[in-house]
Enzyme design. Structure first.
Site, mmCIF file in Angstrom:
data_model
loop_
_atom_site.group_PDB
_atom_site.id
_atom_site.type_symbol
_atom_site.label_atom_id
_atom_site.label_comp_id
_atom_site.label_asym_id
_atom_site.label_seq_id
_atom_site.Cartn_x
_atom_site.Cartn_y
_atom_site.Cartn_z
ATOM 1 N N GLU A 8 0.822 -1.215 0.000
ATOM 2 C CA GLU A 8 0.000 0.000 0.000
ATOM 3 C C GLU A 8 0.854 1.262 0.000
ATOM 4 O O GLU A 8 1.174 1.811 1.063
ATOM 5 C CB GLU A 8 -0.918 0.036 1.241
ATOM 6 C CG GLU A 8 -1.985 -1.028 1.242
ATOM 7 C CD GLU A 8 -2.923 -0.938 2.447
ATOM 8 O OE1 GLU A 8 -2.650 -0.155 3.382
ATOM 9 O OE2 GLU A 8 -3.925 -1.656 2.438
ATOM 10 N N GLU B 16 -6.149 -7.330 -0.721
ATOM 11 C CA GLU B 16 -6.430 -7.215 0.712
ATOM 12 C C GLU B 16 -7.723 -6.458 0.913
ATOM 13 O O GLU B 16 -7.899 -5.366 0.382
ATOM 14 C CB GLU B 16 -5.280 -6.488 1.434
ATOM 15 C CG GLU B 16 -5.517 -6.354 2.929
ATOM 16 C CD GLU B 16 -4.439 -5.525 3.632
ATOM 17 O OE1 GLU B 16 -3.232 -5.788 3.454
ATOM 18 O OE2 GLU B 16 -4.830 -4.592 4.366
#
Ligand code: IDC
Length: 563
Positions: free
Chosen positions: A190, A293
């Site tokens: 991320e 995710e």
């Protein structure tokens, strides 16, 4: 306010992202019609969730003007499974029993290995790499795809010096497993704007792209063709930025991450503050997206679970053949976790985590991976603080090839009926010939008596109002059933009556058999009423069925409780 204080002190490192996300979400007006799972059309079934032994090497192909993940034959494939938590904190999940449970009991075809780099991860503790290698081996042994996740989180720029080992790491794994069809490389979890971070715009994406491109080139130059997934700015909520300036590689997809309590759904592709809208934009602009995710909680991993919102997301992902991994298969005491904090990361040699070892989120996600029905949890009413909040999903679906505990009850007046699993349903034969054919409302006592004594599972039915089951027969017929569900403290109440389905209720199925649905209400089965309204013991552990049929052989399936 109180909640925020707790979050601030316990998650200092994530203060800014949490505040940004919460503020952002408060400024949005999520107009979302929340529906029960039966109202969605893409939650049940898993026919495109193929294992590597069937799907083979993954490729991104253009199907109906959309870039989508395909198997070795060029047919769409969807990966569904779990992400581990940080392997530096939860190395115990890397065990064969856990991987076997996920592959066989959960029907997952992918697992994601979250290898944090910072936060005591790989950069300072390179031995976590061995957990990744062991995890790859268990995934291969259990016929799952496996995502090797270089878990960039804080700082948010994958070019930051702490992440400088990325190139060597990926080269090493690729050389250990040359072109292994199971492996997927996730280059940066991320990217975000924390610490040395990347901005939430085209310039931020350009930095991520300049990090990822040499790694992809190096993999390809060494002959590796595996699927690569690249994270994008704002905690992987901006695949639209990647779509505007994609990496020049035909087997690279971009990730979207979402937490159902934080990220509302959207039906437009123009809202750059909305993760789903950004996915729609990315798909409409020619790149493939992978949800490596997502969680049922808030983006903090805490609070929730928000299951109806998760349904809306998963329906969207499934409808668009977007693959997904839920965060996370761990027993940390946080709402996103799939395992209770008292459960072991090793489910043992039976390769099953029981419902009581799973959290609400875990039970829900398992059902969604398998594509089976999940009963929406019941909210406890404030006046009944002892009412169960932890709703076990589950019912008799016979999909495991067994009778799920059903057999002839010891008190049955008829014992010659055969009870077996056939075609993942409960087949009863010898009914008519052995006199189990009384179709009257009241004389069900004369028919064969079944029970599921040795099932060993339980179903929380708090608030439910009916029991339904499919009756399957070779030709339309007449069947009558009376039921007594049992809980520990509510063992017996005579049925009021048996309920019948008759020839005109049967509908022809694709396989040539006929099916009718039989519904038993709380009035028909007083013990159903007692258990479903008992806030201190609403857990069904057994079921008695009296079955009469004018056909010799019928099957029962999907015996479940609902509202
Ligand atoms: C969170 C874990 C939490 C841990 C924290 C450490 O849930 O237990 O203390 O990491 O950084 C992400 C990240 C993922 C986060 C997760 C939940 O990829 O590492 O895990 N999340 O906050 N992005 C959005 C949410």
């Amino acid at each position: 306010m109180f909640n925020k204080i707790i979050i601030f002190t316990s998650l200092k490192k994530r203060i800014i992202p949490i505040v940004v996300i919460i503020a952002m979400m408060m400024s949005l007006t999520p107009i979302l019609a929340v529906k029960a799972d039966s109202n969605y059309t893409h939650l049940i079934g898993n026919s495109t969730v193929k294992k590597p032994s069937v799907g083979g090497a993954l490729q991104i192909l253009n199907k109906n003007n959309t870039s989508t993940l395909c198997d070795k034959n060029g047919e769409p494939i969807q990966l569904r499974g779990m992400s581990t938590h940080g392997l530096q904190w939860f190395p115990g999940i890397i065990n064969n029993n856990a991987f076997a449970a996920l592959s066989n009991d959960w029907n997952a075809n992918v697992i994601r290995l979250a290898m944090y780099v910072a936060e005591d991860g790989y950069a300072t503790n390179p031995s976590v790499e061995q957990n990744v290698i062991n995890g790859i081996n268990y995934a291969i042994a259990n016929d799952m795809y496996v995502i090797v996740d270089w878990h960039v989180l804080n700082p948010g720029d994958p070019n930051a010096s702490i992440y400088s080992g990325a190139q060597n790491f990926f080269n090493k794994i690729a050389s250990l497993y040359p072109n292994c069809k199971n492996i997927i490389y996730e280059l940066c979890n991320e990217p975000n704007n924390i610490g040395q971070g990347v901005s939430d715009d085209a310039a931020g994406w350009a930095k991520v792209k300049s990090y990822a491109t040499p790694i992809i080139n190096s993999l390809r130059n060494s002959g590796n063709k595996n699927l690569v997934i690249v994270g994008d700015p704002f905690w992987s909520q901006r695949p639209d930025l990647a779509a505007d300036n994609p990496i020049n590689d035909s087997n690279t997809a971009y990730s979207v991450h979402f937490y159902s309590g934080t990220n509302p759904v959207s039906d437009v592709d123009t809202n750059r503050d909305n993760a789903m809208s950004n996915v729609r934009y990315a798909l409409n602009h020619g790149v493939a997206v992978f949800a490596t995710e997502w969680g049922t909680s808030l983006a903090t991993g805490t609070t929730g679970p928000y299951l109806e919102k998760a349904d809306a997301w998963l329906d969207f992902l499934n409808a668009n053949n977007i693959s997904w991994c839920n965060f996370s298969i761990c027993n940390k005491d946080e709402k996103a976790a799939a395992l209770n904090s008292s459960a072991s990361l090793d489910p043992g040699s039976d390769h099953v985590w029981s419902d009581s070892e799973l959290t609400t989120s875990g039970q829900y996600v398992r059902a969604r991976i398998k594509g089976i029905y999940y009963n929406t949890p019941v909210d406890p009413t404030p006046s009944k603080p002892s009412a169960p909040t932890d709703f076990s999903s589950g019912f008799w679906d016979f999909n495991d090839g067994t009778t799920q505990g059903f057999g002839i009850n010891a008190d049955s007046p008829i014992t010659a009926v055969t009870v077996e699993n056939s075609n993942n349903a409960l087949k009863l034969s010898g009914l008519n010939t052995n006199g189990s054919n009384d179709l009257s409302e009241g004389n069900f006592w004369a028919n064969v008596r079944l029970s599921a004594d040795i099932w060993g599972k339980s179903i929380n039915i708090y608030g439910d109002t009916k029991l339904t089951m499919d009756v399957i027969a070779q030709t339309p017929t007449n069947v009558s059933i009376a039921a007594i569900p049992q809980s520990n403290s509510n063992g017996w109440a005579n049925p009021t009556r048996a309920i019948s389905v008759s020839t005109n209720n049967f509908v022809r199925q694709a396989d040539g058999t006929y099916k009718a649905t039989l519904t038993i209400s709380t009035d028909d089965s007083p013990n159903l009423k007692t258990i479903a309204s008992d806030s201190s013991d609403s857990t069904v552990i057994n079921m008695i069925l009296f079955v009469g049929s004018s056909s010799d052989s019928i099957s029962l399936d999907n015996i479940k409780f609902s509202k």
